[in-house]
Design an enzyme around this catalytic site. Structure first.
Site, mmCIF file in Angstrom:
data_model
loop_
_atom_site.group_PDB
_atom_site.id
_atom_site.type_symbol
_atom_site.label_atom_id
_atom_site.label_comp_id
_atom_site.label_asym_id
_atom_site.label_seq_id
_atom_site.Cartn_x
_atom_site.Cartn_y
_atom_site.Cartn_z
ATOM 1 N N CYS A 90 0.852 -1.183 0.000
ATOM 2 C CA CYS A 90 0.000 0.000 0.000
ATOM 3 C C CYS A 90 0.889 1.235 0.000
ATOM 4 O O CYS A 90 2.061 1.170 0.350
ATOM 5 C CB CYS A 90 -0.962 0.012 1.183
ATOM 6 S SG CYS A 90 -0.251 -0.346 2.774
ATOM 7 N N GLU B 80 -7.712 7.580 5.759
ATOM 8 C CA GLU B 80 -7.483 7.402 4.331
ATOM 9 C C GLU B 80 -8.739 7.039 3.554
ATOM 10 O O GLU B 80 -9.611 6.340 4.050
ATOM 11 C CB GLU B 80 -6.422 6.309 4.119
ATOM 12 C CG GLU B 80 -5.119 6.677 4.771
ATOM 13 C CD GLU B 80 -3.975 5.746 4.465
ATOM 14 O OE1 GLU B 80 -2.829 6.209 4.542
ATOM 15 O OE2 GLU B 80 -4.207 4.558 4.148
#
Length: 178
Positions: free
Chosen positions: A70, A117
């Site tokens: 990620c 996020e």
């Protein structure tokens, strides 16, 4: 003796209360808990997911297991380009990615940092587990293939071994569109 300069923080896209993107330094976003864009990649071989153990030296959550990889898009970088870049940088892989769902989460992580996020999830499928890996040791300590059902059970039994966002992903698995 010359002092070592602090590393330059990448500029990433954050999301304002008006919904518009604005540039912010990555570390500032994590210190302030500012909502920002991110990408997460999940590589599968049949029912098995490739997970990585983050390097101990990472600025947060070192030594914990997480999804394949990620990152955050750089300012003006497309999410898919960002996901491809990070897959190559961390694992040495070039794979065809398919966009899945977008998920938003908030998690307190180590070192008094916050992950807030909006994540574009990507999936890749490979025909065998013997891939030509080139692990970046400052990013990845280990990798392993694991059955997703067994992974979910282990994350419940041993939550201390997993990154906070990865536990959120496992709990909200149906929302990922994988």
């Amino acid at each position: 003796m010359k002092q070592k300069a602090a590393p330059i923080q990448p500029i990433i896209p954050a999301i304002g209360i008006d919904g518009l993107l604005f540039p912010i330094e990555k570390l500032k976003a994590h210190k302030d808990g500012t909502l920002h864009l991110a990408v997460s990649v999940f590589v599968f071989c049949g029912p098995n997911l490739l997970i990585q153990k983050r390097a101990e030296s990472k600025y947060h959550c070192g030594g914990l297991w997480a999804n394949t990889c990620c990152t955050h898009p750089h300012w003006n970088e497309a999410p898919e380009a960002s996901a491809r870049r990070r897959l190559q940088e961390e694992l040495g892989l070039k794979l065809e990615l398919k966009a899945a769902h977008v998920i938003e989460y908030y998690a307190e992580v180590s070192n008094n940092l916050i992950e807030h996020e909006r994540v574009q999830v990507f999936r890749a499928d490979v025909p065998h587990q013997n891939l030509d890996f080139n692990l970046a040791p400052d990013e990845v300590a280990d990798i392993r293939w694991t059955d997703v059902r067994e992974l979910k059970l282990d994350a419940i039994a041993n939550p201390q071994n997993y990154a906070p966002w990865f536990k959120i992903y496992l709990k909200r698995w149906s929302e990922l569109g994988l």
